[in-house]
Each structure stands twice: as C-alpha cells, then as structure tokens.
Design a protein around this motif. Structure first.
Motif, PDB file in Angstrom:
ATOM      1  N   ALA A  25      23.026  43.062  46.346  1.00 11.40           N
ATOM      2  CA  ALA A  25      24.140  42.649  45.494  1.00 11.40           C
ATOM      3  C   ALA A  25      25.195  41.915  46.312  1.00 11.40           C
ATOM      4  CB  ALA A  25      24.762  43.861  44.810  1.00 11.40           C
ATOM      5  N   VAL A  26      25.695  40.822  45.757  1.00  8.72           N
ATOM      6  CA  VAL A  26      26.821  40.081  46.337  1.00  8.72           C
ATOM      7  C   VAL A  26      27.947  40.122  45.312  1.00  8.72           C
ATOM      8  CG1 VAL A  26      27.625  37.915  47.308  1.00  8.72           C
ATOM      9  CG2 VAL A  26      25.226  38.578  47.594  1.00  8.72           C
ATOM     10  N   ASP A  27      28.994  40.865  45.624  1.00  4.86           N
ATOM     11  CA  ASP A  27      30.106  41.082  44.702  1.00  4.86           C
ATOM     12  C   ASP A  27      31.374  40.493  45.307  1.00  4.86           C
ATOM     13  OD1 ASP A  27      31.650  42.002  42.573  1.00  4.86           O
ATOM     14  OD2 ASP A  27      30.861  44.048  42.651  1.00  4.86           O
ATOM     15  N   GLY A  28      32.411  40.417  44.514  1.00  4.34           N
ATOM     16  CA  GLY A  28      33.695  39.891  44.960  1.00  4.34           C
ATOM     17  C   GLY A  28      34.434  39.315  43.771  1.00  4.34           C
ATOM     18  N   HIS A  29      35.656  38.884  44.009  1.00  3.48           N
ATOM     19  CA  HIS A  29      36.456  38.313  42.933  1.00  3.48           C
ATOM     20  C   HIS A  29      35.877  36.981  42.481  1.00  3.48           C
ATOM     21  CE1 HIS A  29      39.508  41.411  43.355  1.00  3.48           C
ATOM     22  NE2 HIS A  29      39.525  41.194  44.657  1.00  3.48           N
ATOM     23  N   ALA A  30      36.130  36.623  41.237  1.00  7.77           N
ATOM     24  CA  ALA A  30      35.703  35.323  40.726  1.00  7.77           C
ATOM     25  C   ALA A  30      36.307  34.222  41.599  1.00  7.77           C
ATOM     26  CB  ALA A  30      36.149  35.161  39.283  1.00  7.77           C
ATOM     27  N   GLY A  31      35.473  33.286  42.019  1.00  6.75           N
ATOM     28  CA  GLY A  31      35.944  32.201  42.870  1.00  6.75           C
ATOM     29  C   GLY A  31      35.875  32.483  44.353  1.00  6.75           C
ATOM     30  N   SER A  32      35.317  33.638  44.745  1.00  5.69           N
ATOM     31  CA  SER A  32      35.321  34.023  46.159  1.00  5.69           C
ATOM     32  C   SER A  32      34.156  33.449  46.961  1.00  5.69           C
ATOM     33  CB  SER A  32      35.326  35.551  46.288  1.00  5.69           C
ATOM     34  OG  SER A  32      34.158  36.109  45.690  1.00  5.69           O
ATOM     35  N   GLY A  33      33.172  32.813  46.309  1.00  2.00           N
ATOM     36  CA  GLY A  33      32.067  32.210  47.033  1.00  2.00           C
ATOM     37  C   GLY A  33      30.756  32.955  46.939  1.00  2.00           C
TER      38      GLY A  33
END
Length: 209
Positions: A25-33
C-alpha cells in the motif's frame, strides 16, 4: 541496480500477505505523489499490477469503498483468483467496464486510505508519502485547476475526517519523501516499534535515489 530496483527486489522476498500476493500500500494525502511512486515502482517490478483507489471511490463515497474493495479485489486475490472491478468514471459519474487485476507476486495499491485499519491485515508493507496536507493539497489543486476547486473543498474536509478517525501514518513501515530528483526513505513508526522490519532494513536510515 538503482535503489528503487533494490526496494522492488526486496518486496519480492516478503511473505505473501493476501493469498499468494504481496500487497503493498502507498498512502498519503491527496497530491502527495502516491500515483507517481506507484507507477515508478510498478515499472521497477516489471509492470506489476497497480490498483488505484480513485477507481473504487465515487463522488458520494469518497471513503466508503471498503466493502467494494473486499468483494471485488481482496477476496479473489486472497483465493489466488483474478480480481474484477468496475472503475468509476469521475466525469460521467458512473462505473465503467470491468477491469481484471491478476494475483501477481507483488500488487501495488495506491490512494488515500490505502493503509486504513480494515486493509492492514492484508498488507505486506505500508508506505506513507511524507508530505504535509497543506503542501499536498496545494499541489493537487494546481494540478487539477480551478474547475475542480469546489470538489477539492469537499475532498479536503472529508480527508481530514478520515485520517482523524483512521490514521495510516502511525502504522507505516516506511516514510517516503519525494525530492527534486528521486526519493528519501525513512523508517516508519511501525518499523521502529518493531512490529515489522522496514523496507530499508540493512540500509542507512535515509537512502536517496
């Protein structure tokens, strides 16, 4: 061999986490890449399948897609079967023709909420894109333009509520910071707590490429 290729090679050695699949899984805020990293990693893995959670979310269900993901993707993969899911078209506001996702040795899943609690039991690794919400959302707004300004207003409020209730970053095995050229990799909280070994285990704490 590049550092990204080395990370990809290590992923292949992990124990399967979802049937025969190593689900990353690759998670993070929207727009983070997240999408860019997942695409580059997929290429380093020899065109590994990538599930983009934007295909499962809808305007009415920005984060209420877990049951759909379990039924259409997690369940079949856990049985070693091909998954079939209908991607959502954000322009026509309807689901499109089904796509097939094969139970490859490594499958990547990227999107906001990829590391949520309901999915973590099925993950071999969870990576978090290390970019704060304000910077990430600004980058996303610039990417999408003023026509989607109202959507972004609603999205950021929904994302704040989601991560307040169901944070992913504290459970990440690695924090990935995008640099002008390449990435910097840091051990995540779960790795330093000893629950899992980081993808950078055996390397210096921060490796760039």
């Amino acid at each position: 061999m590049s550092d990204l290729a080395r990370h990809a090679s290590r992923l292949r050695t992990l124990p399967p986490s979802c049937g025969p699949v190593r689900l990353i899984a690759v998670d993070g805020h929207a727009g983070s890449g997240k999408s860019t990293l997942a695409s580059r990693l997929a290429a380093a893995l020899g065109d590994a399948p990538v599930l983009r959670l934007d295909d499962l979310a809808t305007h009415e269900e920005l984060f209420a897609w877990v049951d759909r993901l379990r039924d259409q993707v997690i369940g079949p993969l856990s049985r070693g079967e091909s998954a079939r899911y209908a991607p959502y078209d954000w322009t026509t506001r309807r689901f499109g023709p089904p796509r097939t996702l094969e139970p490859a040795p490594v499958v990547l899943m990227e999107g906001v909420g990829a590391g949520r609690r309901a999915l973590r039991p099925f993950l071999a690794r969870l990576w978090w894109m290390e970019l704060g919400p304000a910077a990430a959302w600004e980058r996303g707004r610039l990417r999408d333009g003023p026509a989607l300004s109202d959507f972004w207003d609603g999205w950021t409020a929904a994302e704040e509520r989601h991560f307040a209730d169901d944070p992913s970053r504290p459970y990440a095995d690695a924090l990935v910071r995008q640099l002008p050229v390449g990435y910097e990799w840091l051990e995540g909280h779960r790795a330093t707590a000893g629950a899992n070994r980081s993808v950078t285990h055996g390397e210096p704490p921060a490796a760039t490429y």
